[in-house]
Design a protein around this motif. Sequence first.
Motif, PDB file in Angstrom:
ATOM      1  N   ALA A  82       0.559  -0.514  -0.068  1.00 29.64           N
ATOM      2  CA  ALA A  82      -0.099   0.238  -0.114  1.00 29.64           C
ATOM      3  C   ALA A  82       0.988   0.641   0.551  1.00 29.64           C
ATOM      4  N   LYS A  83       0.498   1.982  -0.928  1.00 25.51           N
ATOM      5  CA  LYS A  83       1.830   2.957  -0.839  1.00 25.51           C
ATOM      6  C   LYS A  83       0.703   4.409  -1.561  1.00 25.51           C
ATOM      7  N   PRO A  84       0.689   5.487  -1.311  1.00 24.91           N
ATOM      8  CA  PRO A  84      -0.155   6.698  -0.836  1.00 24.91           C
ATOM      9  C   PRO A  84      -0.021   7.435  -2.897  1.00 24.91           C
ATOM     10  N   ILE A  85      -0.945   7.823  -3.070  1.00 22.99           N
ATOM     11  CA  ILE A  85      -1.463   7.784  -4.208  1.00 22.99           C
ATOM     12  C   ILE A  85      -0.585   9.101  -4.503  1.00 22.99           C
ATOM     13  N   GLU A  86       0.488   9.858  -5.788  1.00 22.25           N
ATOM     14  CA  GLU A  86       1.103  10.708  -6.307  1.00 22.25           C
ATOM     15  C   GLU A  86       0.482  11.726  -5.621  1.00 22.25           C
ATOM     16  N   ASP A  87      -0.723  11.970  -7.089  1.00 20.27           N
ATOM     17  CA  ASP A  87      -1.360  13.160  -7.148  1.00 20.27           C
ATOM     18  C   ASP A  87      -2.310  14.038  -5.772  1.00 20.27           C
ATOM     19  N   ARG A  88      -3.469  13.010  -5.393  1.00 23.03           N
ATOM     20  CA  ARG A  88      -4.274  12.619  -4.762  1.00 23.03           C
ATOM     21  C   ARG A  88      -4.081  12.048  -3.323  1.00 23.03           C
ATOM     22  N   ALA A  89      -5.242  12.827  -2.534  1.00 24.51           N
ATOM     23  CA  ALA A  89      -5.266  11.809  -1.005  1.00 24.51           C
ATOM     24  C   ALA A  89      -5.635  10.160  -1.557  1.00 24.51           C
ATOM     25  N   GLY A  90      -5.001   9.407  -1.078  1.00 22.60           N
ATOM     26  CA  GLY A  90      -5.623   8.422  -1.095  1.00 22.60           C
ATOM     27  C   GLY A  90      -4.500   7.891  -1.131  1.00 22.60           C
ATOM     28  N   PHE A  91      -4.524   6.220  -0.773  1.00 20.75           N
ATOM     29  CA  PHE A  91      -3.629   4.741  -1.225  1.00 20.75           C
ATOM     30  C   PHE A  91      -4.377   4.253  -2.360  1.00 20.75           C
ATOM     31  N   HIS A  92      -2.396   3.249  -3.095  1.00 26.60           N
ATOM     32  CA  HIS A  92      -2.977   2.837  -3.552  1.00 26.60           C
ATOM     33  C   HIS A  92      -2.809   1.150  -3.233  1.00 26.60           C
ATOM     34  N   VAL A  93      -3.386   0.261  -2.797  1.00 31.74           N
ATOM     35  CA  VAL A  93      -3.231  -0.536  -2.514  1.00 31.74           C
ATOM     36  C   VAL A  93      -2.890  -2.335  -3.476  1.00 31.74           C
ATOM     37  N   THR A  94      -2.422  -2.783  -3.394  1.00 29.27           N
ATOM     38  CA  THR A  94      -2.504  -4.050  -4.278  1.00 29.27           C
ATOM     39  C   THR A  94      -2.135  -5.348  -3.224  1.00 29.27           C
ATOM     40  N   THR A  95      -3.762  -5.975  -3.927  1.00 32.49           N
ATOM     41  CA  THR A  95      -3.783  -7.073  -3.357  1.00 32.49           C
ATOM     42  C   THR A  95      -3.478  -8.529  -4.013  1.00 32.49           C
ATOM     43  N   ARG A 121      -8.618   6.064   2.771  1.00 38.93           N
ATOM     44  CA  ARG A 121      -8.193   5.678   4.226  1.00 38.93           C
ATOM     45  C   ARG A 121      -8.257   4.649   4.145  1.00 38.93           C
ATOM     46  N   ILE A 122      -6.447   3.776   4.908  1.00 38.71           N
ATOM     47  CA  ILE A 122      -6.404   2.486   5.140  1.00 38.71           C
ATOM     48  C   ILE A 122      -6.284   2.598   6.779  1.00 38.71           C
ATOM     49  N   VAL A 123      -6.662   1.057   7.677  1.00 41.27           N
ATOM     50  CA  VAL A 123      -6.782   0.996   7.901  1.00 41.27           C
ATOM     51  C   VAL A 123      -6.023  -0.462   9.075  1.00 41.27           C
ATOM     52  N   ILE A 124      -4.500  -0.213   9.011  1.00 38.47           N
ATOM     53  CA  ILE A 124      -3.597  -1.293   9.289  1.00 38.47           C
ATOM     54  C   ILE A 124      -4.232  -2.127  11.139  1.00 38.47           C
ATOM     55  N   ALA A 125      -5.036  -3.230  10.901  1.00 37.36           N
ATOM     56  CA  ALA A 125      -5.672  -3.753  12.410  1.00 37.36           C
ATOM     57  C   ALA A 125      -5.778  -4.714  11.894  1.00 37.36           C
ATOM     58  N   THR A 126      -4.445  -5.378  11.569  1.00 37.03           N
ATOM     59  CA  THR A 126      -3.647  -6.676  11.675  1.00 37.03           C
ATOM     60  C   THR A 126      -2.683  -7.573  13.249  1.00 37.03           C
ATOM     61  N   GLY A 127      -3.178  -6.738  14.522  1.00 45.37           N
ATOM     62  CA  GLY A 127      -2.461  -7.398  15.551  1.00 45.37           C
ATOM     63  C   GLY A 127      -1.922  -7.182  16.428  1.00 45.37           C
ATOM     64  N   ALA A 128      -1.236  -7.826  17.294  1.00 46.98           N
ATOM     65  CA  ALA A 128       0.061  -7.384  17.753  1.00 46.98           C
ATOM     66  C   ALA A 128       0.235  -8.820  17.601  1.00 46.98           C
ATOM     67  N   PHE A 129       0.160  -9.918  17.351  1.00 40.40           N
ATOM     68  CA  PHE A 129       1.065 -11.047  17.362  1.00 40.40           C
ATOM     69  C   PHE A 129       0.789 -11.394  15.789  1.00 40.40           C
ATOM     70  N   PRO A 184      -1.063  11.161   6.883  1.00 38.37           N
ATOM     71  CA  PRO A 184      -2.737  11.325   7.134  1.00 38.37           C
ATOM     72  C   PRO A 184      -3.084  10.296   6.328  1.00 38.37           C
ATOM     73  N   GLY A 185      -4.651   9.689   7.329  1.00 38.42           N
ATOM     74  CA  GLY A 185      -4.896   8.508   6.132  1.00 38.42           C
ATOM     75  C   GLY A 185      -4.479   7.481   6.616  1.00 38.42           C
ATOM     76  N   VAL A 186      -3.786   7.484   7.717  1.00 45.80           N
ATOM     77  CA  VAL A 186      -3.985   6.033   7.897  1.00 45.80           C
ATOM     78  C   VAL A 186      -4.012   5.863   9.246  1.00 45.80           C
ATOM     79  N   TYR A 187      -4.153   5.005  10.224  1.00 36.28           N
ATOM     80  CA  TYR A 187      -4.988   4.908  11.112  1.00 36.28           C
ATOM     81  C   TYR A 187      -4.179   2.789  11.577  1.00 36.28           C
ATOM     82  N   PHE A 188      -4.342   2.728  13.000  1.00 38.69           N
ATOM     83  CA  PHE A 188      -3.612   1.397  13.905  1.00 38.69           C
ATOM     84  C   PHE A 188      -4.275   0.475  14.360  1.00 38.69           C
ATOM     85  N   LEU A 189      -4.959   0.032  14.919  1.00 41.60           N
ATOM     86  CA  LEU A 189      -5.601  -0.596  15.322  1.00 41.60           C
ATOM     87  C   LEU A 189      -5.147  -1.444  16.259  1.00 41.60           C
TER      88      LEU A 189
END
Length: 425
Positions: A105-118, A127-135, A372-377
């Motif tokens: 996942a990387k920021p889009i260069e010319d505007r807000a948001g993220f380009h996510v490869t899956t 926006r992107i929330v990383i909820a992958t946990g502590a373990f 901006p736009g990145v959150y952790f949980l």
Amino acid sequence: MPVEKIDTLVVGAGQAGIALSEHLGSHGVPFLVLEKNRIAEAWRTSRWDALVTNGPVWHDRFPNLEFNGNAPDEFVGKDRVADYIEEYAEMVKAPVRTGVEVLKAKPIEDRAGFHVTTTQGDIEATRIVIATGAFQHPVIPPVVPQTADVAQLHSAQYRNPDQLDDGAVLVVGAGSSGAQIADELNRAGRKVFLSVGPHDRPPRRYRGRDFVWWLGVLGLWDMAAQEPGTEHVTISVSGAYGGQTMDFRRLASEGVTLVGRTESFTDGIMHFADDVRKNVDAGDQNYAQMLDAADAYVTSMGLDLPPDPEARQTWPDPQSLIDPIHDLDLKEMGITTIIWATGFKQDFSWLKVDAFDDKGAPIHQRGVSKEPGVYFLGLPWQSRRGSTFLWGVWHDAKFIADQIAIQRAYADYHGEAAIVLSAAE
């Protein structure tokens, strides 16, 4: 193939991602949850067979769903927890796609948001929330070479005593996982050595109340930050066998040999620090402080909770504290397996943003990243001591969802409200 677009992308469908789903849904936020395996996969495949929750289910649950069919004071097994999280996902209609791994996942260069490869195509998310946990990734310290004549596995790979080769076992780490595994192996008839480091050791129950209740009324669950120097101190507690206080002197009386922190390995010999008594005594002191705080609370509140003098009785010193072992010849002691209960590390290398310190840890305020736009949980101590528990992550998820809703409201503002007509007009 067209790029899919979504307002908020949640990575991970464990307890954190499912808790967040409820709150994002309540705010009407368009979102999607991606999970590379199954919902609550870690509970099913990264825990040993006999694991039960460390807290009773009246407490260790999401606020809006009880563990139906289980007694309130029950400590339920890992599969029941996984089923419960799946039930919750269905209840809140979480939009989860399983079997989809996020690769980058990387920021889009010319505007807000993220380009996510899956693994199933590309997604653009505001926006992107990383909820992958502590373990995420088990850590085995590079102490014993893999070429040594002893099997090594992490506690996340341990399943049951029958899985191991015949012989004695060295368990390294005396937090909840290490202590419980050592107890289980000892009960199964194995000779067990337990390497004990610094730890807190609360009473399982005291004066008729579980320790989770005491932490609650004493305000300890909501501690907003760790005290300096306690960042890596583990808690040794267990819900196994109906729930009991994890007393290392008791374990020693039942056959477990206690040793200090594991330091090094040379020529088949494991070397331990001369600190086993210090660590056990410090754990006992923590235990006594908890009892003192509970007694003071009972007195100040005038509660009718019966005294519990047996809780202050101590087991005699075992030989392993009287005459500590500093060096252990693994072959001579018949040790064929080492189980490393030494924790986990997180890996955010797939997230190409400036949101981490020089050690790779997220820089955040209650899960809100500096990017901006990145959150952790789901981070340990994300906002409080209880952040990694079901109920704790639920409250952290609410905060994150609220912040996302606030940012969406600001984004919808176009300036008209700032135009104030004068009375003359």
